[in-house]
Enzyme design. Structure first.
Site, short mmCIF file in Angstrom:
data_model
loop_
_atom_site.label_atom_id
_atom_site.label_comp_id
_atom_site.label_asym_id
_atom_site.label_seq_id
_atom_site.Cartn_x
_atom_site.Cartn_y
_atom_site.Cartn_z
N ARG A 67 0.72 -1.14 0.09
CA ARG A 67 -0.16 0.00 -0.22
C ARG A 67 0.82 1.37 -0.08
O ARG A 67 0.68 2.24 -0.62
CB ARG A 67 -1.02 -0.13 1.36
CG ARG A 67 -1.87 1.13 1.18
CD ARG A 67 -2.91 1.10 2.38
NE ARG A 67 -3.63 -0.16 2.42
CZ ARG A 67 -4.76 -0.53 1.75
NH1 ARG A 67 -4.95 0.52 0.90
NH2 ARG A 67 -5.44 -1.40 1.89
N MET A 92 -11.75 3.16 -4.53
CA MET A 92 -12.00 2.07 -3.67
C MET A 92 -10.69 1.52 -2.75
O MET A 92 -10.74 0.37 -2.65
CB MET A 92 -12.84 0.96 -4.32
CG MET A 92 -14.20 1.43 -4.74
SD MET A 92 -15.20 2.25 -3.35
CE MET A 92 -16.70 2.13 -3.95
N ASN A 109 -13.03 13.24 -0.40
CA ASN A 109 -13.66 12.09 -1.02
C ASN A 109 -15.21 12.59 -0.98
O ASN A 109 -15.68 13.30 -0.16
CB ASN A 109 -13.32 10.96 0.03
CG ASN A 109 -13.87 9.62 -0.31
OD1 ASN A 109 -13.97 9.38 -1.62
ND2 ASN A 109 -14.50 8.99 0.90
N HIS A 111 -18.73 10.25 -0.24
CA HIS A 111 -19.25 8.77 0.43
C HIS A 111 -20.58 8.72 0.53
O HIS A 111 -21.27 9.88 0.82
CB HIS A 111 -18.60 8.72 1.76
CG HIS A 111 -18.94 7.28 2.24
ND1 HIS A 111 -18.19 6.11 1.96
CD2 HIS A 111 -20.02 6.84 3.24
CE1 HIS A 111 -19.13 5.09 2.59
NE2 HIS A 111 -19.90 5.66 3.42
N ASP A 143 -8.59 11.84 5.76
CA ASP A 143 -7.37 11.37 6.91
C ASP A 143 -6.82 9.86 6.82
O ASP A 143 -7.51 9.19 5.94
CB ASP A 143 -7.29 12.14 8.03
CG ASP A 143 -8.76 11.50 8.80
OD1 ASP A 143 -9.18 10.48 8.31
OD2 ASP A 143 -9.02 12.16 9.95
N ASP A 147 -13.07 6.82 5.85
CA ASP A 147 -14.00 8.05 5.68
C ASP A 147 -14.55 8.58 7.06
O ASP A 147 -15.54 8.98 7.26
CB ASP A 147 -15.45 6.91 5.57
CG ASP A 147 -15.46 6.29 4.17
OD1 ASP A 147 -14.66 6.62 3.20
OD2 ASP A 147 -15.84 5.24 4.08
N GLU A 176 -25.04 13.50 -5.01
CA GLU A 176 -23.59 13.53 -5.05
C GLU A 176 -23.12 14.39 -6.06
O GLU A 176 -22.13 15.18 -6.12
CB GLU A 176 -23.14 12.02 -5.20
CG GLU A 176 -23.30 11.29 -4.17
CD GLU A 176 -22.32 9.73 -4.36
OE1 GLU A 176 -21.53 9.65 -4.80
OE2 GLU A 176 -23.22 8.77 -4.08
C1 GAR Z 1 -20.49 6.73 -5.45
O1 GAR Z 1 -21.50 6.50 -4.70
C2 GAR Z 1 -19.38 7.13 -4.42
O2 GAR Z 1 -20.07 7.95 -3.59
C3 GAR Z 1 -19.18 5.80 -3.94
O3 GAR Z 1 -18.84 5.07 -4.96
C4 GAR Z 1 -19.59 5.52 -6.08
C5 GAR Z 1 -18.80 5.93 -7.23
O4 GAR Z 1 -19.54 6.26 -8.22
N1 GAR Z 1 -17.82 5.87 -3.05
C6 GAR Z 1 -17.68 5.10 -2.03
O5 GAR Z 1 -18.39 4.38 -1.56
C7 GAR Z 1 -16.35 5.31 -1.43
N2 GAR Z 1 -16.21 4.97 0.09
P1 GAR Z 1 -18.99 6.82 -9.58
O6 GAR Z 1 -17.84 5.94 -9.83
O7 GAR Z 1 -20.10 6.68 -10.76
O8 GAR Z 1 -18.47 8.26 -9.47
#
Ligand code: GAR
Length: 203
Positions: A67, A92, A109, A111, A143, A147, A176
């Site tokens: 990582r 992810m 980010n 979420h 950070d 999340d 979002e």
């Molecule tokens: C979105 O819903 C975002 O909030 C989530 O993945 C999706 C990505 O959609 N992110 C997470 O869950 C991060 N923990 P996208 O690729 O169409 O933007």
């Protein structure tokens, strides 16, 4: 005139939030330039979408790196591309120290829940299973916690009796796409303060 802030977008999948940011820039709702879109997954549809939008898209595979080694290489690449801010958009992977230190308080980010409720994977499914009447989405600074960084903006989405995971995810995603560019506009303007966990607009 202030120079236009340069941002990188990291994604692992579909890339609809990356597209929402790019469209907000095109429509002059957000003053920024996307200098790189990068993904840990070669097959991420978001990379193709980025190319269609005329953005520089890069696959940055994990190979057999650990990582921290991966994040150090990624940080160097993003710096080289000229990025000042890093926007995670469906990225992810947990972000580790080398990337956090390369962009201190400058990784953002989105979420799909009202944090601190339902961090981690499948937040929409977690919300349905818990039985909450309201969920939503959160834009936060990243950070070392999962999340867990200071919250910049949230939007509330009611959970309907008729919702399944797909339908709730769809309505949260709509929010979002509005919220992420708005929150970025505040952050990139620099007109904000961080006090403890609170991010407030500078008056
Ligand atoms: C979105 O819903 C975002 O909030 C989530 O993945 C999706 C990505 O959609 N992110 C997470 O869950 C991060 N923990 P996208 O690729 O169409 O933007």
């Amino acid at each position: 005139m202030n120079p236009v802030p340069r941002i990188a977008v990291l994604l692992s999948g579909r890339g609809s939030n990356m597209e929402a940011i790019a469209r907000a820039i095109q429509a002059n709702r957000l003053s920024a330039r996307i200098v790189a879109v990068a993904s840990n997954r070669a097959a991420a549809a978001g990379l193709e979408k980025a190319r269609e939008l005329g953005l520089p898209a890069h696959c940055f595979p994990l190979r057999d790196r650990g990582r921290e080694e991966y994040d150090a290489a990624l940080a160097a690449f993003l710096r080289q591309a000229g990025a000042e801010w890093v926007c995670l958009a469906g990225y992810m992977r947990l972000v580790s120290r080398p990337l956090l230190e390369a962009f201190p308080r400058r990784i953002v980010n989105i979420h799909p829940s009202l944090l601190p409720a339902f961090p981690g994977l499948e937040a929409q499914r977690q919300a349905l299973e818990y039985g909450v009447r309201y969920s939503g989405c959160t834009v936060h600074l990243v950070d070392a916690t999962l999340d867990g960084g200071p919250i910049v903006a949230q939007a509330v989405v009611p959970v309907l009796d008729t919702d399944d995971e797909a339908e709730l995810s769809r309505r949260i995603l709509e929010q979002e796409h509005r919220l992420y560019p708005e929150a970025l506009a505040l952050l990139l303007s620099g007109a904000f303060e961080i006090q403890g966990r609170r991010v407030t607009r500078k008056i």
